[in-house]
Design a protein around this motif. Sequence first.
Motif, short mmCIF file in Angstrom:
data_model
loop_
_atom_site.label_atom_id
_atom_site.label_comp_id
_atom_site.label_asym_id
_atom_site.label_seq_id
_atom_site.Cartn_x
_atom_site.Cartn_y
_atom_site.Cartn_z
N ASP A 289 0.85 -1.49 0.26
CA ASP A 289 -0.07 -0.12 -0.12
C ASP A 289 0.59 1.34 0.63
O ASP A 289 0.40 1.90 -0.85
CB ASP A 289 -1.48 0.00 1.31
N MET A 290 1.94 1.37 0.98
CA MET A 290 3.05 2.52 1.28
C MET A 290 3.69 2.69 -0.78
O MET A 290 3.61 3.24 -1.02
CB MET A 290 3.55 2.45 2.15
N LYS A 291 3.21 1.50 -0.75
CA LYS A 291 5.13 1.59 -2.02
C LYS A 291 3.70 2.09 -3.04
O LYS A 291 4.50 2.31 -3.89
CB LYS A 291 4.94 -0.04 -2.83
N MET A 292 2.30 1.86 -3.35
CA MET A 292 1.58 2.32 -4.28
C MET A 292 1.80 3.58 -3.84
O MET A 292 1.35 4.46 -5.13
CB MET A 292 0.06 1.69 -4.46
N ALA A 293 0.93 3.71 -2.43
CA ALA A 293 1.55 5.84 -2.37
C ALA A 293 2.60 6.21 -2.79
O ALA A 293 2.58 7.65 -3.67
CB ALA A 293 1.67 5.89 -1.07
N LEU A 294 4.02 5.45 -3.30
CA LEU A 294 4.79 6.20 -3.34
C LEU A 294 4.94 5.88 -4.87
O LEU A 294 5.50 7.34 -5.70
CB LEU A 294 6.35 5.44 -2.92
N ASN A 295 4.10 5.32 -5.75
CA ASN A 295 4.73 5.02 -7.08
C ASN A 295 3.53 6.47 -7.59
O ASN A 295 3.82 6.70 -9.03
CB ASN A 295 3.64 3.91 -7.71
N LEU A 296 2.90 6.52 -7.35
CA LEU A 296 1.51 7.71 -7.03
C LEU A 296 2.35 8.76 -6.89
O LEU A 296 2.40 9.59 -7.49
CB LEU A 296 0.31 7.50 -6.89
N THR A 297 2.62 8.56 -5.96
CA THR A 297 3.55 10.04 -5.43
C THR A 297 4.34 10.99 -6.36
O THR A 297 4.76 11.91 -7.27
CB THR A 297 4.56 10.65 -4.23
N GLY A 298 5.85 9.03 -7.20
CA GLY A 298 6.32 9.80 -7.35
C GLY A 298 6.17 10.35 -9.64
O GLY A 298 7.04 10.80 -10.09
#
Length: 268
Positions: free
Chosen positions: A221-230
């Motif tokens: 979930d956090m990796k997806m948040a990071l992906n979207l933020t990037g």
Amino acid sequence: MAKISEAAKAECNRMQNKYKELLHSVEVEIDKLEKELTSTEDNFEAAKKKIDLAVLYIKASSFVATICYISIEHLDIRIENQLNDGRRLINKAIMLLEEALGDYGDDSLSLNDEVHEYLKDKFSDEWRYKFICSFGYVIDYFKFCYGENSKWLQNFIEIEGRLALLSKNIIDFKSYIKELSPEIEGYIYRVKLMNLAKSLISASAEQYRTKYELQDRRPDDMKMALNLTGTLRRIYVYLNEVEEAEEQKKIYDLWKKKLDTDLKAMKK
């Protein structure tokens, strides 16, 4: 539960039947286009047909949602099996769009240049903006019909995340800056779509981060948040919106640090 009157049942059936007929008509179109797609050898033509087919799936899902809504309004009955059928149609639409436009968020903004070159005269900027808006409305419609206490609402975090990335991938980034002039047809809708994509990506990133914090802290979930933020930061860099890009970098670094710290703690 209060007893349901025969009049209420009759009115519910009458209204639902109109949308069931519309749903059947769309299902006939879906079957026809699916057969055409299986015999389409050209990849670019197939991408166009996949988008057309996704539109039909979304239309079908909206009729399913309306049939469910009528049942809720007239009988106070929420039929989850029907809602799940409609949600599956939404997922089929998303899969087709991802196949046509890409599902990536952590790479270049222009991986699908060749597809956009082919689609340029087939889907206007106005159509693209209104399509993403209408798809978002259908998703919201389903969330409302499921109800705020439904266990399935968590599934919509993923659905909305995938829609957010699609709102980016439907943009022709190779041509966007070159066509960023009010004198070029479609300017208003190009800008609206870009702003909508930024908004959807930002909201989805926040949803994933919140889900990570408030539930079981799944790293994905956090990796997806990071992906979207990037992804959002790359858009700001592309648009030369320096302050916004720097702000996203700060958010990314903060969330990444949080994830790394939590992962270390889990290993102890």
